[in-house]
Design a protein around this motif. Structure first.
Motif, PDB file in Angstrom:
ATOM      1  N   GLN A 164      21.645 -11.822   6.433  1.00 54.06           N
ATOM      2  CA  GLN A 164      20.428 -11.817   7.249  1.00 54.06           C
ATOM      3  C   GLN A 164      20.284 -10.499   8.002  1.00 54.06           C
ATOM      4  O   GLN A 164      19.186  -9.961   8.126  1.00 54.06           O
ATOM      5  N   LEU A 165      21.390  -9.962   8.504  1.00 51.25           N
ATOM      6  CA  LEU A 165      21.346  -8.673   9.197  1.00 51.25           C
ATOM      7  C   LEU A 165      20.914  -7.552   8.256  1.00 51.25           C
ATOM      8  O   LEU A 165      20.083  -6.717   8.611  1.00 51.25           O
ATOM      9  N   ILE A 166      21.469  -7.544   7.055  1.00 46.70           N
ATOM     10  CA  ILE A 166      21.107  -6.518   6.071  1.00 46.70           C
ATOM     11  C   ILE A 166      19.621  -6.626   5.731  1.00 46.70           C
ATOM     12  O   ILE A 166      18.910  -5.610   5.682  1.00 46.70           O
ATOM     13  N   ALA A 167      19.127  -7.848   5.520  1.00 50.09           N
ATOM     14  CA  ALA A 167      17.706  -8.051   5.213  1.00 50.09           C
ATOM     15  C   ALA A 167      16.821  -7.586   6.362  1.00 50.09           C
ATOM     16  O   ALA A 167      15.776  -6.972   6.147  1.00 50.09           O
ATOM     17  N   GLU A 168      17.231  -7.862   7.592  1.00 45.65           N
ATOM     18  CA  GLU A 168      16.445  -7.456   8.764  1.00 45.65           C
ATOM     19  C   GLU A 168      16.418  -5.941   8.907  1.00 45.65           C
ATOM     20  O   GLU A 168      15.374  -5.344   9.203  1.00 45.65           O
ATOM     21  N   VAL A 169      17.539  -5.291   8.702  1.00 44.70           N
ATOM     22  CA  VAL A 169      17.597  -3.823   8.763  1.00 44.70           C
ATOM     23  C   VAL A 169      16.711  -3.231   7.674  1.00 44.70           C
ATOM     24  O   VAL A 169      15.949  -2.282   7.923  1.00 44.70           O
ATOM     25  N   GLN A 170      16.747  -3.802   6.483  1.00 42.72           N
ATOM     26  CA  GLN A 170      15.911  -3.300   5.387  1.00 42.72           C
ATOM     27  C   GLN A 170      14.432  -3.472   5.711  1.00 42.72           C
ATOM     28  O   GLN A 170      13.624  -2.591   5.435  1.00 42.72           O
ATOM     29  N   LYS A 171      14.078  -4.599   6.335  1.00 37.28           N
ATOM     30  CA  LYS A 171      12.685  -4.833   6.728  1.00 37.28           C
ATOM     31  C   LYS A 171      12.220  -3.770   7.728  1.00 37.28           C
ATOM     32  O   LYS A 171      11.110  -3.256   7.628  1.00 37.28           O
ATOM     33  N   GLU A 172      13.071  -3.425   8.691  1.00 35.50           N
ATOM     34  CA  GLU A 172      12.728  -2.394   9.677  1.00 35.50           C
ATOM     35  C   GLU A 172      12.598  -1.017   9.006  1.00 35.50           C
ATOM     36  O   GLU A 172      11.714  -0.238   9.350  1.00 35.50           O
ATOM     37  N   ILE A 173      13.469  -0.727   8.059  1.00 34.98           N
ATOM     38  CA  ILE A 173      13.379   0.541   7.320  1.00 34.98           C
ATOM     39  C   ILE A 173      12.071   0.606   6.545  1.00 34.98           C
ATOM     40  O   ILE A 173      11.387   1.635   6.553  1.00 34.98           O
ATOM     41  N   ASP A 174      11.697  -0.511   5.899  1.00 37.32           N
ATOM     42  CA  ASP A 174      10.441  -0.563   5.154  1.00 37.32           C
ATOM     43  C   ASP A 174       9.249  -0.350   6.067  1.00 37.32           C
ATOM     44  O   ASP A 174       8.296   0.345   5.715  1.00 37.32           O
ATOM     45  N   LYS A 175       9.277  -0.932   7.275  1.00 39.76           N
ATOM     46  CA  LYS A 175       8.205  -0.746   8.253  1.00 39.76           C
ATOM     47  C   LYS A 175       8.071   0.730   8.637  1.00 39.76           C
ATOM     48  O   LYS A 175       6.981   1.270   8.724  1.00 39.76           O
ATOM     49  N   MET A 176       9.213   1.362   8.884  1.00 41.34           N
ATOM     50  CA  MET A 176       9.187   2.797   9.271  1.00 41.34           C
ATOM     51  C   MET A 176       8.664   3.647   8.109  1.00 41.34           C
ATOM     52  O   MET A 176       7.914   4.591   8.326  1.00 41.34           O
ATOM     53  N   ASP A 177       9.051   3.302   6.881  1.00 40.70           N
ATOM     54  CA  ASP A 177       8.554   4.034   5.715  1.00 40.70           C
ATOM     55  C   ASP A 177       7.036   3.885   5.591  1.00 40.70           C
ATOM     56  O   ASP A 177       6.338   4.841   5.284  1.00 40.70           O
ATOM     57  N   GLN A 178       6.530   2.663   5.835  1.00 38.23           N
ATOM     58  CA  GLN A 178       5.090   2.414   5.760  1.00 38.23           C
ATOM     59  C   GLN A 178       4.339   3.230   6.817  1.00 38.23           C
ATOM     60  O   GLN A 178       3.291   3.789   6.547  1.00 38.23           O
ATOM     61  N   LYS A 179       4.880   3.276   8.031  1.00 35.82           N
ATOM     62  CA  LYS A 179       4.236   4.059   9.101  1.00 35.82           C
ATOM     63  C   LYS A 179       4.266   5.542   8.766  1.00 35.82           C
ATOM     64  O   LYS A 179       3.341   6.281   9.090  1.00 35.82           O
TER      65      LYS A 179
END
Length: 182
Positions: A164-179
């Motif tokens: 779950q931690l890895i998935a959450e970190v990946q989600k945050e990375i994806d958000k930053m990439d989108q921005k």
């Protein structure tokens, strides 16, 4: 970080309120259904741990604080005072997903405290909706853009698993990439 290192005083509740809060110390079962009163009772039983989890400067004031508004009676789940922010902090506990009605209920409590309990030297009251789940977009749209009085904070009964931690970190990375692409 500057607030945590005590290099500056907090200006906003979001600077000291954790989101999410991990309430593993309450000992509530992951699969078991429970009610708001059960969560509240567990928090009171483990009050010292809860105060350490929510942030710095909190003092407990009341549980199920009754307020009367022209013959109608309401109960605020938990009332704290924060000496760093110099204001009352009201907690409304929700064991389900946060709704716009919950935000309206807490806003009424905050307004009541600001108008009838707060003294002139104190800062405006802060309301915290402690909820099992929330839609950040609903919270953002429901509240004014310059909102500093209501904070929705999700709670977790247990720390997340490694996956779950890895998935959450990946989600945050994806958000930053989108921005970054915008």
């Amino acid at each position: 970080m500057a607030v945590a290192r005590e290099e500056k005083q907090p200006n906003d509740a979001k600077e000291i309120i954790k989101d999410p809060m991990v309430l593993e110390f309450l000992g509530l079962k992951r699969e078991a259904a429970y009610y708001e009163k059960d969560l509240e009772a567990a928090i009171i039983t483990h009050l010292q741990d809860f105060i350490l989890e929510i942030g710095n400067g909190f003092s407990f004031v009341a549980r199920q604080k009754r307020i009367h508004i022209e013959g109608d009676e309401f109960s605020i789940d938990l009332v704290f005072y924060n000496r760093l922010l110099q204001c009352f902090v009201l907690f409304e506990i929700k064991t389900a997903k946060l709704t716009h009605q919950d935000i309206g209920q807490l806003q009424m409590y905050v307004n009541f405290y600001d108008r009838f309990e707060k003294q002139s030297f104190e800062n405006p009251t802060i309301g915290i909706l402690l909820c099992a789940d929330k839609n950040d977009a609903v919270v953002k749209i429901m509240l004014p853009e310059n909102n500093k009085s209501i904070v929705a904070s999700k709670y977790q009964l247990y720390l997340p698993t490694e996956q779950q931690l890895i998935a959450e970190v990946q989600k945050e990375i994806d958000k930053m990439d989108q921005k970054g692409m915008e």
